[in-house]
Design a protein around this motif. Structure first.
Motif, PDB file in Angstrom:
ATOM      1  N   SER A 239      -5.827 -15.143   1.237  1.00 29.50           N
ATOM      2  CA  SER A 239      -6.124 -16.378   2.069  1.00 29.50           C
ATOM      3  C   SER A 239      -4.253 -16.406   1.709  1.00 29.50           C
ATOM      4  CB  SER A 239      -6.096 -17.786   1.369  1.00 29.50           C
ATOM      5  OG  SER A 239      -5.423 -18.103  -0.438  1.00 29.50           O
ATOM      6  N   ARG A 240      -3.549 -15.877   0.953  1.00 26.50           N
ATOM      7  CA  ARG A 240      -1.666 -15.852   1.122  1.00 26.50           C
ATOM      8  C   ARG A 240      -1.279 -14.270   0.217  1.00 26.50           C
ATOM      9  NH1 ARG A 240      -0.933 -21.131  -2.110  1.00 26.50           N
ATOM     10  NH2 ARG A 240      -1.429 -20.602  -3.793  1.00 26.50           N
ATOM     11  N   PHE A 241      -0.151 -13.712  -0.029  1.00 26.30           N
ATOM     12  CA  PHE A 241       0.017 -13.318  -0.557  1.00 26.30           C
ATOM     13  C   PHE A 241       2.041 -13.176  -0.274  1.00 26.30           C
ATOM     14  CE2 PHE A 241      -0.299 -10.877   2.898  1.00 26.30           C
ATOM     15  CZ  PHE A 241       1.199 -10.417   3.564  1.00 26.30           C
ATOM     16  N   SER A 242       1.944 -12.424  -1.751  1.00 24.32           N
ATOM     17  CA  SER A 242       4.151 -12.878  -2.007  1.00 24.32           C
ATOM     18  C   SER A 242       4.392 -11.080  -2.693  1.00 24.32           C
ATOM     19  CB  SER A 242       3.969 -13.811  -2.824  1.00 24.32           C
ATOM     20  OG  SER A 242       3.984 -13.594  -4.171  1.00 24.32           O
ATOM     21  N   VAL A 243       5.288 -11.218  -2.497  1.00 24.56           N
ATOM     22  CA  VAL A 243       6.516  -9.721  -2.475  1.00 24.56           C
ATOM     23  C   VAL A 243       7.654 -10.633  -3.999  1.00 24.56           C
ATOM     24  CG1 VAL A 243       7.610  -7.647  -2.910  1.00 24.56           C
ATOM     25  CG2 VAL A 243       5.335  -8.186  -0.978  1.00 24.56           C
ATOM     26  N   GLU A 244       7.867  -9.907  -4.928  1.00 24.84           N
ATOM     27  CA  GLU A 244       9.009 -10.860  -5.408  1.00 24.84           C
ATOM     28  C   GLU A 244       9.381  -9.272  -6.147  1.00 24.84           C
ATOM     29  OE1 GLU A 244       9.993 -12.255  -9.649  1.00 24.84           O
ATOM     30  OE2 GLU A 244       8.962 -13.570  -8.756  1.00 24.84           O
ATOM     31  N   THR A 245      10.712  -8.807  -5.470  1.00 25.34           N
ATOM     32  CA  THR A 245      11.529  -7.631  -5.836  1.00 25.34           C
ATOM     33  C   THR A 245      12.216  -8.160  -6.873  1.00 25.34           C
ATOM     34  OG1 THR A 245      13.260  -8.848  -4.559  1.00 25.34           O
ATOM     35  CG2 THR A 245      11.413  -7.085  -3.393  1.00 25.34           C
ATOM     36  N   SER A 246      12.207  -6.661  -7.409  1.00 20.79           N
ATOM     37  CA  SER A 246      13.155  -6.470  -8.641  1.00 20.79           C
ATOM     38  C   SER A 246      14.461  -7.260  -8.443  1.00 20.79           C
ATOM     39  CB  SER A 246      13.346  -5.165  -9.505  1.00 20.79           C
ATOM     40  OG  SER A 246      14.143  -4.357  -8.266  1.00 20.79           O
ATOM     41  N   GLY A 247      15.512  -7.703  -9.647  1.00 20.80           N
ATOM     42  CA  GLY A 247      16.647  -7.842  -9.719  1.00 20.80           C
ATOM     43  C   GLY A 247      17.175  -7.361 -10.845  1.00 20.80           C
ATOM     44  N   HIS A 248      18.572  -7.415 -10.334  1.00 18.06           N
ATOM     45  CA  HIS A 248      20.149  -6.349 -11.539  1.00 18.06           C
ATOM     46  C   HIS A 248      19.341  -6.480 -13.090  1.00 18.06           C
ATOM     47  CE1 HIS A 248      22.629  -6.223  -8.988  1.00 18.06           C
ATOM     48  NE2 HIS A 248      22.785  -7.123  -8.600  1.00 18.06           N
ATOM     49  N   PHE A 249      18.392  -7.733 -13.801  1.00 15.36           N
ATOM     50  CA  PHE A 249      18.018  -7.814 -15.182  1.00 15.36           C
ATOM     51  C   PHE A 249      16.725  -7.592 -15.241  1.00 15.36           C
ATOM     52  CE2 PHE A 249      22.239 -10.293 -14.995  1.00 15.36           C
ATOM     53  CZ  PHE A 249      22.906  -9.551 -16.198  1.00 15.36           C
ATOM     54  N   ASP A 250      16.142  -7.809 -14.710  1.00 16.92           N
ATOM     55  CA  ASP A 250      14.699  -7.866 -14.431  1.00 16.92           C
ATOM     56  C   ASP A 250      14.484  -6.937 -13.241  1.00 16.92           C
ATOM     57  OD1 ASP A 250      11.917  -8.017 -14.010  1.00 16.92           O
ATOM     58  OD2 ASP A 250      11.515 -10.182 -12.869  1.00 16.92           O
ATOM     59  N   LEU A 251      13.130  -5.705 -13.974  1.00 17.15           N
ATOM     60  CA  LEU A 251      13.102  -4.274 -13.086  1.00 17.15           C
ATOM     61  C   LEU A 251      12.199  -4.407 -12.646  1.00 17.15           C
ATOM     62  CD1 LEU A 251      14.946  -2.266 -16.361  1.00 17.15           C
ATOM     63  CD2 LEU A 251      15.972  -3.256 -14.182  1.00 17.15           C
ATOM     64  N   GLU A 252      11.170  -5.592 -12.454  1.00 22.99           N
ATOM     65  CA  GLU A 252       9.682  -5.688 -11.589  1.00 22.99           C
ATOM     66  C   GLU A 252       9.293  -5.616 -11.287  1.00 22.99           C
ATOM     67  OE1 GLU A 252       7.168  -6.457 -15.031  1.00 22.99           O
ATOM     68  OE2 GLU A 252       7.275  -3.682 -16.111  1.00 22.99           O
ATOM     69  N   SER A 253       9.053  -4.986  -9.879  1.00 28.56           N
ATOM     70  CA  SER A 253       8.286  -6.321  -8.641  1.00 28.56           C
ATOM     71  C   SER A 253       7.017  -6.643  -8.465  1.00 28.56           C
ATOM     72  CB  SER A 253       8.398  -5.101  -7.582  1.00 28.56           C
ATOM     73  OG  SER A 253       9.991  -4.587  -7.084  1.00 28.56           O
TER      74      SER A 253
ATOM     75  N   TRP B  71      -3.778 -13.971  -3.820  1.00 31.01           N
ATOM     76  CA  TRP B  71      -4.402 -14.909  -3.617  1.00 31.01           C
ATOM     77  C   TRP B  71      -5.910 -14.864  -2.441  1.00 31.01           C
ATOM     78  CZ3 TRP B  71       0.576 -15.708  -3.948  1.00 31.01           C
ATOM     79  CH2 TRP B  71       1.223 -15.698  -4.578  1.00 31.01           C
ATOM     80  N   ILE B  72      -7.173 -15.207  -3.513  1.00 29.57           N
ATOM     81  CA  ILE B  72      -7.835 -15.352  -2.965  1.00 29.57           C
ATOM     82  C   ILE B  72      -8.619 -17.193  -2.237  1.00 29.57           C
ATOM     83  CG2 ILE B  72     -10.825 -14.925  -2.568  1.00 29.57           C
ATOM     84  CD1 ILE B  72      -9.867 -12.399  -4.205  1.00 29.57           C
ATOM     85  N   SER B  73      -9.081 -17.206  -0.827  1.00 28.09           N
ATOM     86  CA  SER B  73      -9.520 -17.829  -0.373  1.00 28.09           C
ATOM     87  C   SER B  73      -8.841 -19.042  -0.711  1.00 28.09           C
ATOM     88  CB  SER B  73     -11.072 -18.358  -0.127  1.00 28.09           C
ATOM     89  OG  SER B  73     -11.420 -17.205   0.048  1.00 28.09           O
TER      90      SER B  73
ATOM     91  N   ALA C 165       1.484  -2.776   4.246  1.00 25.76           N
ATOM     92  CA  ALA C 165      -0.090  -2.616   4.483  1.00 25.76           C
ATOM     93  C   ALA C 165      -1.385  -3.704   4.039  1.00 25.76           C
ATOM     94  CB  ALA C 165      -0.006  -0.995   3.573  1.00 25.76           C
ATOM     95  N   LEU C 166      -1.117  -4.562   3.129  1.00 24.66           N
ATOM     96  CA  LEU C 166      -1.237  -5.466   3.230  1.00 24.66           C
ATOM     97  C   LEU C 166      -1.351  -6.877   4.623  1.00 24.66           C
ATOM     98  CD1 LEU C 166      -3.677  -6.775   1.647  1.00 24.66           C
ATOM     99  CD2 LEU C 166      -1.076  -8.282  -0.146  1.00 24.66           C
ATOM    100  N   ALA C 167      -0.188  -7.255   5.007  1.00 24.96           N
ATOM    101  CA  ALA C 167       0.344  -8.099   5.968  1.00 24.96           C
ATOM    102  C   ALA C 167      -0.655  -7.145   7.513  1.00 24.96           C
ATOM    103  CB  ALA C 167       1.316  -7.632   6.531  1.00 24.96           C
TER     104      ALA C 167
END
Length: 127
Positions: free
Chosen positions: A75-89, A94-96, A119-121
């Protein structure tokens, strides 16, 4: 650099022929792999029909969970990119009518998370 990227948690693209061999018992007739990424031992596989997440568990990696998510149920998805202190993306899926994400995938760099998001989009929006 591919092995080093994998050890650091970065998704690296994998040859389709290698993935087809590994998923031979999972794929149905006429199902084709469009894109595949390896994340340490796990796989994220985009086929023409669904998203397959292969989660290898335990020390030996012999215990394996295959998560199959038809594109029509996302139903939807999100991407959170990394920042200066948070090194993980993060990529969240989400399903239905789910309130919480069904899948949360973490990456150490943004490099392939954007490719995976595209690719997911394409898969979800073309379905």
């Amino acid at each position: 650099m591919g092995l080093f990227d994998g050890l650091l948690g970065n998704a690296s693209e994998v040859k389709h022929s290698n993935v087809e061999k590994e998923l031979a018992s999972i794929l149905i007739p006429d199902e084709q792999i469009d894109l595949a990424f390896k994340l340490v031992r796990d796989l994220i596989v985009f086929t023409n029909l669904r998203l397959i997440i292969v989660d290898k568990q335990g020390m030996s990696g012999k215990k394996t969970e295959y998560k199959s998510i038809p594109y029509g149920s996302i139903s939807r998805f999100s991407v959170e990119t990394s920042g200066h202190f948070d090194l993980e993306s993060e990529l969240k899926i989400w399903i239905s009518s789910g309130i919480e994400p069904a899948e949360v995938l973490q990456f150490r760099k943004d490099s392939n998370v954007t490719t995976i998001q595209q690719a997911l989009a394409m898969a979800v929006l073309n379905n």
